[in-house]
Write an enzyme that holds these catalytic residues in place. Structure first.
Site, short mmCIF file in Angstrom:
data_model
loop_
_atom_site.label_atom_id
_atom_site.label_comp_id
_atom_site.label_asym_id
_atom_site.label_seq_id
_atom_site.Cartn_x
_atom_site.Cartn_y
_atom_site.Cartn_z
N TRP A 104 0.84 -1.21 0.00
CA TRP A 104 0.00 0.00 0.00
C TRP A 104 0.86 1.24 0.00
CZ3 TRP A 104 -4.37 -0.92 -1.93
CH2 TRP A 104 -5.09 -2.08 -1.61
N ASP A 174 -1.54 6.63 6.55
CA ASP A 174 -2.58 5.72 6.06
C ASP A 174 -2.86 4.73 7.19
OD1 ASP A 174 -4.15 3.78 4.92
OD2 ASP A 174 -2.79 3.32 3.26
N LYS A 198 -12.25 -1.74 7.02
CA LYS A 198 -11.52 -2.68 7.86
C LYS A 198 -11.90 -2.55 9.32
CE LYS A 198 -8.51 -3.03 4.14
NZ LYS A 198 -7.71 -2.20 3.25
C1 LIG Z 1 -7.17 -1.72 2.18
C2 LIG Z 1 -6.10 -0.71 2.26
C3 LIG Z 1 -5.98 0.33 1.32
C4 LIG Z 1 -6.92 0.45 0.12
O1 LIG Z 1 -8.15 0.83 0.54
P1 LIG Z 1 -9.34 1.17 -0.50
O2 LIG Z 1 -10.34 1.80 0.39
O3 LIG Z 1 -9.75 -0.12 -1.11
O4 LIG Z 1 -8.81 2.10 -1.52
C5 LIG Z 1 -4.99 1.26 1.48
N1 LIG Z 1 -4.13 1.19 2.52
C6 LIG Z 1 -4.21 0.21 3.44
C7 LIG Z 1 -3.24 0.18 4.56
C8 LIG Z 1 -5.18 -0.77 3.33
O5 LIG Z 1 -5.26 -1.75 4.25
#
Ligand SMILES: *Cc1c(COP(=O)(O)O)cnc(C)c1O
Length: 362
Positions: A104, A174, A198
């Site tokens: 990511w 993030d 999540k």
């Molecule tokens: C799942 C995830 C993403 C992507 O998320 P989307 O909402 O599908 O764009 C980005 N960063 C991390 C750390 C993730 O776990």
């Protein structure tokens, strides 16, 4: 009517708290006092004001978010933030530092490179992302526009247990896969963003927590929808927000508050992860992917002696009602995603299954 629910180890979208689903189900046809569903209500109505303001206030109180931070509910997932962060914050003539600790983080960097100058402050890709770097490994650019990090590496199963120190440079985080999994000192960050699916709610909502002074960096020329200042001034209602998602996210925050907030969930998450890692460490049959000091409490990644045995594990665990344990293709092996809403019973069931499995294949 009794409903059968499996133990859902999916990395995302992921398990939601049962009381949240039950409340959404109970009020699906008519919100109390409103007479219509949260899906049908105008986003300019008083009923939706309450939903949006309630979710914002709960988020602020649960995470102790200081007043000078805006809380936005946007769309486009965490992936759109990979672009919005540099589009808004990487002003001409400046450089953004990226700490790359997984797939990511790599994607975030790739998007930033399309916008402006970047520098890799550290990467742990050489060792297949089994750890996060130490502070002394970071090569930070003096006066950088920001430092970007990934708080929890969903795919590789590693996590920062202490935020890096970026000095006066805003830290952009993030936090998609560990937001609100334990206490957080928001004041250490310039921006925190997370796709909701999540740890916060359903997919379709993205939370952005941004320090107000950073809004001044957003250029007038940006498309309105991609401009943090426009979104902040519009109170997340520049256009129609993902209303139902925000509603369910609000219910999830109410649940979190009800069980005791971040201190309580922190203890639960510590216990769940410790139980699972103890089982992985018990015999050489299991190999945890992450280095001990960088182990994630949210995504537990591990390997078995052969890919053949891993295939059996996936098949038999699924049949036993333990769903979603197959690892991400870039790491292989197995991954147990055990976010806030994942029940402790499910950990017990997995450990029991692992012990039986090892008796058969070990
Ligand atoms: C799942 C995830 C993403 C992507 O998320 P989307 O909402 O599908 O764009 C980005 N960063 C991390 C750390 C993730 O776990």
């Amino acid at each position: 009517m009794s409903v059968h629910r499996v133990f859902n180890f999916s990395s995302g979208p992921a398990v939601l708290p049962l009381p949240v689903l039950e409340e959404a189900q109970r009020d699906l046809l008519a919100l109390p006092g409103v007479g219509m569903s949260a899906m049908e209500v105008s986003h300019r109505s008083k009923a939706f004001d309450e939903i949006l303001n309630g979710a914002t206030a709960r988020m602020r109180s649960i995470a102790r978010i200081p007043d000078q931070y805006k809380i936005l509910f946007l769309q486009g997932g965490a992936s759109l933030q990979f672009s919005m962060v540099p589009m808004n914050l990487l002003t001409p003539g400046t450089t953004a530092d990226y700490i790359v600790t997984g797939d990511w983080g790599k994607k975030a960097l790739k998007e930033a490179r399309k916008v402006g100058a970047t520098s890799v402050a550290a990467t742990t890709e050489d060792g297949n992302f089994t750890r996060v770097p130490s502070q002394s490994e970071l090569q930070l650019t003096p006066g950088a526009a920001y430092v970007h990090m990934t708080a929890n590496n969903t795919i590789h199963g590693t996590e920062w247990h202490q935020a890096p120190d970026s000095g006066n440079v805003p830290l952009v985080c993030d936090a998609s896969s560990n937001i609100l999994s334990g206490p957080i000192d928001v004041a250490k960050y310039g921006v925190i963003y997370a796709g909701a699916q999540k740890n916060l709610g359903p997919s379709g909502v993205t939370v952005v927590i941004i320090r107000e002074d950073l809004l001044a960096r957003s250029a007038e020329t940006l498309p309105a929808m991609l401009n943090y200042r426009v979104q902040a001034e519009g109170g997340s209602r520049y256009n129609t927000p993902p209303a139902f998602g925000i509603y369910v996210l609000g219910l999830t925050l109410k649940w979190l508050e009800g069980i005791g907030g971040l201190a309580a969930i922190d203890a639960i998450n510590a216990r769940k992860a410790a139980t699972l890692y103890a089982e992985l460490d018990r015999t050489a049959f299991w190999t945890a992917h992450a280095d001990v000091e960088s182990r994630s409490r949210m995504n537990v990644t591990f390997r078995l002696p052969s890919e053949e045995i891993e295939k059996h594990f996936v098949k038999e665990s699924t049949a036993a009602g333990l769903d979603g344990l197959k690892g991400h293709r870039s790491v292989g092996g197995l991954r147990a995603s055990i976010y806030n809403a994942f029940p402790e019973d499910g950990i017990t069931a997995l450990v029991q299954f692992m012990q039986e499995f090892e008796r058969t294949y070990g």
